[in-house]
Design an enzyme around this catalytic site. Structure first.
Site, PDB file in Angstrom:
ATOM      1  N   HIS A   1       0.818  -1.224   0.000  1.00 19.17           N
ATOM      2  CA  HIS A   1       0.000   0.000   0.000  1.00 19.17           C
ATOM      3  C   HIS A   1       0.850   1.273   0.000  1.00 19.17           C
ATOM      4  O   HIS A   1       0.303   2.374  -0.114  1.00 19.17           O
ATOM      5  CB  HIS A   1      -0.934   0.036   1.214  1.00 19.17           C
ATOM      6  CG  HIS A   1      -1.985  -1.034   1.193  1.00 19.17           C
ATOM      7  ND1 HIS A   1      -2.823  -1.233   0.123  1.00 19.17           N
ATOM      8  CD2 HIS A   1      -2.329  -1.962   2.131  1.00 19.17           C
ATOM      9  CE1 HIS A   1      -3.646  -2.249   0.399  1.00 19.17           C
ATOM     10  NE2 HIS A   1      -3.356  -2.704   1.591  1.00 19.17           N
TER      11      HIS A   1
ATOM     12  N   ASP B   1      -4.749 -12.487   3.969  1.00 14.24           N
ATOM     13  CA  ASP B   1      -5.927 -11.992   4.669  1.00 14.24           C
ATOM     14  C   ASP B   1      -7.220 -12.274   3.918  1.00 14.24           C
ATOM     15  O   ASP B   1      -8.295 -11.887   4.375  1.00 14.24           O
ATOM     16  CB  ASP B   1      -5.807 -10.499   4.980  1.00 14.24           C
ATOM     17  CG  ASP B   1      -5.158  -9.700   3.858  1.00 14.24           C
ATOM     18  OD1 ASP B   1      -4.879 -10.272   2.791  1.00 14.24           O
ATOM     19  OD2 ASP B   1      -4.923  -8.504   4.061  1.00 14.24           O
TER      20      ASP B   1
END
Length: 308
Positions: free
Chosen positions: A126, A244
Site C-alpha cells: 500500500h 488476509d
C-alpha cells in the site's frame, strides 16, 4: 543452492499499539509454524540488511524517504494515517523489510538461492511513491523489482499480488513502467477502494466479489493472470503474498483456504519455470489471524521451495 529464508528481529520491534491487527506476533507465528512443519530445514536463513536511500529511491522519492525517517518518535507513537503508526523502531524495521527484498533479489539473480521468502514487516504494497498507508511505509516488492531491473539489468519482471486488498502502492509506483507486469486479485469495494480501473496497460486487476471463494479466485487467475504472464514472459517473478483473504481472517470476506494459496503458488511457479529460470521472490503482505496466517504461509512456502 537452498531456498532463502530472510527475516530480522528488528521487524518484531515495530509496533503500532495494543490490539492493532498488524502486530509483531505475526513474524513468530510464521517462523514457528515453518519450523514445526520442517520447512525451515530446507531453507538457508539470512538476516535482512538495511535498505539504503539509493535503493529506496528507485521506488520512492528521496524526500519521502527522509520524511518517514524524520517522523520517527523518540517515544510513544507517531500517526502517519488513520490506521498506520510509527514507534521508535518502525523506520529501522521498514529498512529491514525493504532490504530483505533487495537481498532476496541478489541471491536469486546471482543463483545463490533458487527462490526466496521474506518473512518481514511492516508490509509494503500500500506504500505509494510519496505516501505511506494501510500499515505500509516502503514498498518492499517495488524496491526489489527496481533493483532487479536497474541494478541487475533484467528487462521483464512480473509482480503477482493475491492479498485481499488491492496493492495500490505497487500500482502507483509501477503502472507506467513497461518493464513490469503486475497481476492482482483483491476483494471489490474494500480498502483501498481502488483497482477497479487499471492505471496502466501493464496492470491486470481482477476484482472479486465478497464471499466468492476459491472457485472465483482460481478462475480469475486462470483466465486473466496466466495468459498475460505467458505473453509477457517474465525473467523473474515477485509475489506480494497476502493471506488476509482466508476465511478465518475477518479483514476480508473472500473465503479462501490454504489449498487456494497452495494452488496459486503452483501456478506462479509453473510460469517461473517456463520463462524465468524458476526465479521467484515472495514477500509477506497481509494476514492478521495467527493460525490461518501461519498455515497459509506454510502451504505457500511448501510449493515455493518445491517441498510439496
Amino acid at each position: 543452492m537452498l531456498p532463502a529464508y530472510i527475516s530480522h528481529s528488528d521487524c518484531v520491534r515495530h509496533d503500532m499499539g495494543e490490539h492493532h491487527p498488524e502486530c509483531p506476533e505475526r513474524i513468530g507465528a510464521i517462523s514457528d509454524h515453518l519450523l514445526i512443519k520442517g520447512l525451515l530445514d530446507y531453507m538457508q536463513p539470512y538476516d535482512a540488511p538495511l535498505a539504503s536511500e539509493e535503493q529506496l529511491a528507485r521506488a520512492h522519492s528521496l524526500s519521502y524517504v527522509r520524511e518517514i525517517a524524520n517522523m520517527t518518535p523518540g517515544e510513544g507513537y507517531a500517526q502517519v494515517d488513520p490506521d498506520t503508526w510509527m514507534n521508535r523502531y518502525t523506520y529501522l524495521a521498514a529498512l529491514r523489510a525493504a532490504g530483505a527484498a533487495v537481498l532476496a533479489t541478489d541471491l536469486v539473480v546471482q543463483r545463490k538461492a533458487a527462490v526466496a521468502f521474506c518473512n518481514v514487516r511492516p508490509p509494503g504494497h500500500h506504500a505509494e511513491r510519496n505516501a505511506a498507508g494501510g500499515f505500509c511505509f516502503f514498498n518492499n516488492v517495488a524496491v526489489g523489482i527496481r533493483h532487479a531491473l536497474d541494478v541487475h539489468g533484467l528487462e521483464r519482471v512480473a509482480l503477482v499480488d493475491f492479498d485481499v486488498h488491492h496493492g495500490n502502492g505497487s500500482e502507483d509506483i509501477l503502472y507506467d513502467d513497461v518493464r513490469v507486469l503486475m497481476c492482482s486479485t483483491f476483494e471489490k469495494n474494500l480498502y483501498p477502494y481502488r483497482g477497479a480501473v487499471p492505471r496502466g496497460p501493464n496492470m491486470i486487476n481482477v476484482g472479486l466479489a465478497p464471499h466468492s471463494g476459491g472457485e472465483a479466485f482460481r478462475a480469475g487467475v486462470t483466465e486473466h493472470w496466466l495468459p498475460a504472464l505467458d505473453m509477457f514472459r517474465p525473467q523473474m517473478i515477485f509475489i506480494s503474498a497476502g493471506f488476509d483473504g482466508h476465511r478465518e481472517d475477518d479483514m476480508g470476506n473472500l473465503g479462501l483456504v490454504e489449498a487456494d494459496y497452495e494452488w496459486v503458488t503452483r501456478q506462479v511457479m509453473q510460469v517461473a519455470r517456463r520463462h524465468a529460470q524458476g526465479r521467484v521472490v515472495s514477500c509477506l503482505e497481509g494476514g492478521y489471524v495467527m493460525s490461518p496466517l501461519a498455515r497459509s504461509v506454510a502451504a505457500h512456502v511448501k510449493v515455493l521451495i518445491g517441498a510439496d
